[in-house]
Every structure is written in structure tokens, then in C-alpha cells.
Design a protein around this motif. Structure first.
Motif, PDB file in Angstrom:
ATOM      1  N   PRO A  70       0.778  -1.262   0.006  1.00 56.02           N
ATOM      2  CA  PRO A  70       0.005  -0.046  -0.109  1.00 56.02           C
ATOM      3  C   PRO A  70       1.057   1.292   0.039  1.00 56.02           C
ATOM      4  N   VAL A  71       0.349   2.411  -0.548  1.00 61.15           N
ATOM      5  CA  VAL A  71       0.869   3.893  -0.635  1.00 61.15           C
ATOM      6  C   VAL A  71       0.960   4.342   0.902  1.00 61.15           C
ATOM      7  N   LYS A  72       2.125   4.845   1.136  1.00 63.01           N
ATOM      8  CA  LYS A  72       2.097   5.567   2.491  1.00 63.01           C
ATOM      9  C   LYS A  72       1.664   6.989   2.456  1.00 63.01           C
ATOM     10  N   CYS A  73       1.262   7.585   3.597  1.00 65.97           N
ATOM     11  CA  CYS A  73       0.822   9.115   3.637  1.00 65.97           C
ATOM     12  C   CYS A  73       1.944   9.589   3.540  1.00 65.97           C
ATOM     13  N   CYS A  74       2.166  10.842   2.908  1.00 64.83           N
ATOM     14  CA  CYS A  74       3.480  11.742   2.919  1.00 64.83           C
ATOM     15  C   CYS A  74       3.746  12.310   4.150  1.00 64.83           C
ATOM     16  N   LEU A  75       2.647  12.527   5.027  1.00 66.31           N
ATOM     17  CA  LEU A  75       2.945  13.036   6.378  1.00 66.31           C
ATOM     18  C   LEU A  75       3.121  12.305   7.681  1.00 66.31           C
ATOM     19  N   THR A  76       1.920  11.357   7.846  1.00 68.62           N
ATOM     20  CA  THR A  76       1.815  10.403   8.835  1.00 68.62           C
ATOM     21  C   THR A  76       2.868   9.023   8.605  1.00 68.62           C
ATOM     22  N   GLY A  77       2.993   8.609   7.528  1.00 70.16           N
ATOM     23  CA  GLY A  77       3.661   7.403   7.278  1.00 70.16           C
ATOM     24  C   GLY A  77       2.482   6.258   7.328  1.00 70.16           C
ATOM     25  N   LEU A  78       1.403   6.416   7.647  1.00 77.20           N
ATOM     26  CA  LEU A  78       0.074   5.449   7.706  1.00 77.20           C
ATOM     27  C   LEU A  78      -0.223   5.140   6.272  1.00 77.20           C
ATOM     28  N   VAL A  79      -1.030   4.162   6.120  1.00 81.72           N
ATOM     29  CA  VAL A  79      -1.532   3.560   4.798  1.00 81.72           C
ATOM     30  C   VAL A  79      -2.502   4.703   4.250  1.00 81.72           C
ATOM     31  N   ALA A  80      -2.010   5.213   3.166  1.00 86.29           N
ATOM     32  CA  ALA A  80      -2.726   6.322   2.557  1.00 86.29           C
ATOM     33  C   ALA A  80      -4.019   5.756   1.749  1.00 86.29           C
ATOM     34  N   ARG A  81      -5.120   6.152   2.143  1.00 82.60           N
ATOM     35  CA  ARG A  81      -6.338   5.381   1.622  1.00 82.60           C
ATOM     36  C   ARG A  81      -6.854   6.505   0.617  1.00 82.60           C
ATOM     37  N   TYR A  82      -6.167   7.704   0.710  1.00 84.74           N
ATOM     38  CA  TYR A  82      -6.665   8.647  -0.392  1.00 84.74           C
ATOM     39  C   TYR A  82      -5.527   9.475  -1.040  1.00 84.74           C
ATOM     40  N   ARG A  83      -5.819  10.237  -2.147  1.00 84.82           N
ATOM     41  CA  ARG A  83      -4.936  11.048  -2.667  1.00 84.82           C
ATOM     42  C   ARG A  83      -5.761  12.487  -2.885  1.00 84.82           C
ATOM     43  N   ASP A  84      -4.957  13.501  -2.570  1.00 85.77           N
ATOM     44  CA  ASP A  84      -5.634  14.720  -2.746  1.00 85.77           C
ATOM     45  C   ASP A  84      -5.427  15.222  -4.185  1.00 85.77           C
ATOM     46  N   PRO A  85      -6.548  15.370  -4.724  1.00 85.14           N
ATOM     47  CA  PRO A  85      -6.855  15.860  -6.216  1.00 85.14           C
ATOM     48  C   PRO A  85      -5.882  17.070  -6.690  1.00 85.14           C
ATOM     49  N   VAL A  86      -5.553  17.983  -5.801  1.00 82.81           N
ATOM     50  CA  VAL A  86      -5.018  19.097  -6.274  1.00 82.81           C
ATOM     51  C   VAL A  86      -3.429  18.726  -6.179  1.00 82.81           C
ATOM     52  N   THR A  87      -2.941  18.387  -4.936  1.00 83.13           N
ATOM     53  CA  THR A  87      -1.510  18.188  -4.860  1.00 83.13           C
ATOM     54  C   THR A  87      -1.105  16.912  -5.601  1.00 83.13           C
ATOM     55  N   LYS A  88      -1.899  16.053  -5.528  1.00 76.49           N
ATOM     56  CA  LYS A  88      -1.629  14.471  -6.132  1.00 76.49           C
ATOM     57  C   LYS A  88      -0.800  13.917  -5.029  1.00 76.49           C
ATOM     58  N   LEU A  89      -0.840  14.304  -3.707  1.00 77.93           N
ATOM     59  CA  LEU A  89      -0.130  13.593  -2.640  1.00 77.93           C
ATOM     60  C   LEU A  89      -0.958  12.722  -1.669  1.00 77.93           C
ATOM     61  N   PRO A  90      -0.372  11.671  -1.578  1.00 77.78           N
ATOM     62  CA  PRO A  90      -1.327  10.488  -0.788  1.00 77.78           C
ATOM     63  C   PRO A  90      -1.536  10.948   0.710  1.00 77.78           C
ATOM     64  N   TYR A  91      -2.571  10.750   1.204  1.00 77.45           N
ATOM     65  CA  TYR A  91      -2.865  10.847   2.567  1.00 77.45           C
ATOM     66  C   TYR A  91      -3.632   9.948   3.274  1.00 77.45           C
ATOM     67  N   ALA A  92      -3.614   9.714   4.793  1.00 72.99           N
ATOM     68  CA  ALA A  92      -4.190   8.623   5.453  1.00 72.99           C
ATOM     69  C   ALA A  92      -5.760   9.175   6.005  1.00 72.99           C
ATOM     70  N   ASN A  93      -5.812  10.294   6.542  1.00 75.43           N
ATOM     71  CA  ASN A  93      -6.748  10.611   7.318  1.00 75.43           C
ATOM     72  C   ASN A  93      -7.249  12.085   7.148  1.00 75.43           C
ATOM     73  N   LEU A  94      -8.171  12.458   7.553  1.00 77.39           N
ATOM     74  CA  LEU A  94      -8.649  13.872   7.584  1.00 77.39           C
ATOM     75  C   LEU A  94      -7.639  14.866   8.108  1.00 77.39           C
ATOM     76  N   GLN A  95      -6.903  14.615   9.281  1.00 77.67           N
ATOM     77  CA  GLN A  95      -5.914  15.614   9.909  1.00 77.67           C
ATOM     78  C   GLN A  95      -4.880  15.788   8.806  1.00 77.67           C
ATOM     79  N   ALA A  96      -4.533  14.580   8.235  1.00 74.23           N
ATOM     80  CA  ALA A  96      -3.449  14.721   7.132  1.00 74.23           C
ATOM     81  C   ALA A  96      -3.858  15.726   6.027  1.00 74.23           C
ATOM     82  N   PHE A  97      -5.212  15.305   5.602  1.00 74.54           N
ATOM     83  CA  PHE A  97      -5.422  16.149   4.451  1.00 74.54           C
ATOM     84  C   PHE A  97      -5.434  17.755   4.798  1.00 74.54           C
ATOM     85  N   LYS A  98      -6.195  17.808   5.959  1.00 71.44           N
ATOM     86  CA  LYS A  98      -6.188  19.510   6.411  1.00 71.44           C
ATOM     87  C   LYS A  98      -4.767  20.033   6.517  1.00 71.44           C
TER      88      LYS A  98
END
Length: 113
Positions: A70-98
Motif C-alpha cells: 500500500p501507498v503511505k501517507c506523505c505526512l504520517t507514514g500510515l497507509v494512504a487510503r486517499y489522494r489529494d486531487p490538487v497536490t496529487k499527494l497521498p494522505y491517510a486521514n482527515l487531519q493529514a488532508f487538512k
């Protein structure tokens, strides 16, 4: 007669191109804001750093991604379930997205891939 027309046309085209070369001046913009940088050296693990101005806020190694893992979140290192459509970076949760969006608001160019 056609050869004369072609030569005149070529001469005009070359003159226009010379004028365009003189008119176009590209200024390089030196970016000094915060940014996320990926460092990669042969034989060494990749690292990601978040820099702001002259100092680095953090730097951490990025494990090599093996296909099927699985892809890892660029901020937390957790499994990234999502990808930010603007920056194209993977993130794991709402806090990382914010946090990504807050960083993007402060510096749009520094977060784009």
C-alpha cells in the motif's frame, strides 16, 4: 517565379523569428517559500524534507515502495487510503488532508508534484 516567392517568404520568416527571439525574455523566478522536497541518491534510501526558508523542519527516510504494497501517507507514514486531487499527494486521514491543504494554502507551488 515560385523560387523568388519562396526565397522572399523565407527571408520574411527568418526576420520575424529573429525579432521574436529578441522580444522573448524569460525571467527565472527564484522561489523562497516552504516546500516538500524528495532527495534521492543512488544506493541510499530516499528522504523527504519539509523546508521553510533556510531551515529544514523535518527530514525522514521514505521506504522504497514494492509493487503490491500500500501507498503511505506523505505526512504520517500510515497507509494512504486517499489522494489529494490538487497536490496529487497521498494522505491517510482527515487531519493529514487538512494539514496538506493548509500547507498548500501557504505555498501552492511548493506542494505540487
Amino acid at each position: 517565379h515560385t523560387e523568388e516567392i519562396n526565397r522572399a517568404s523565407l527571408k520574411r520568416l527568418l526576420e520575424e523569428e529573429e525579432q521574436n527571439k529578441k522580444a522573448i525574455r524569460v525571467e527565472k523566478v527564484v522561489y523562497d517559500g516552504p516546500r516538500i522536497i524528495t532527495h534521492s541518491k543512488k544506493g541510499q534510501p530516499d528522504t523527504v524534507s519539509y523546508s521553510h526558508g533556510d531551515f529544514t523542519v523535518y527530514r525522514k527516510p521514505v521506504p522504497k515502495r514494492v509493487p503490491g504494497q500500500p501507498v503511505k501517507c506523505c505526512l504520517t507514514g500510515l497507509v494512504a487510503r486517499y489522494r489529494d486531487p490538487v497536490t496529487k499527494l497521498p494522505y491517510a486521514n482527515l487531519q493529514a488532508f487538512k494539514q496538506l491543504r493548509e500547507m498548500y494554502k501557504k505555498d501552492p507551488a511548493g506542494l505540487r508534484r
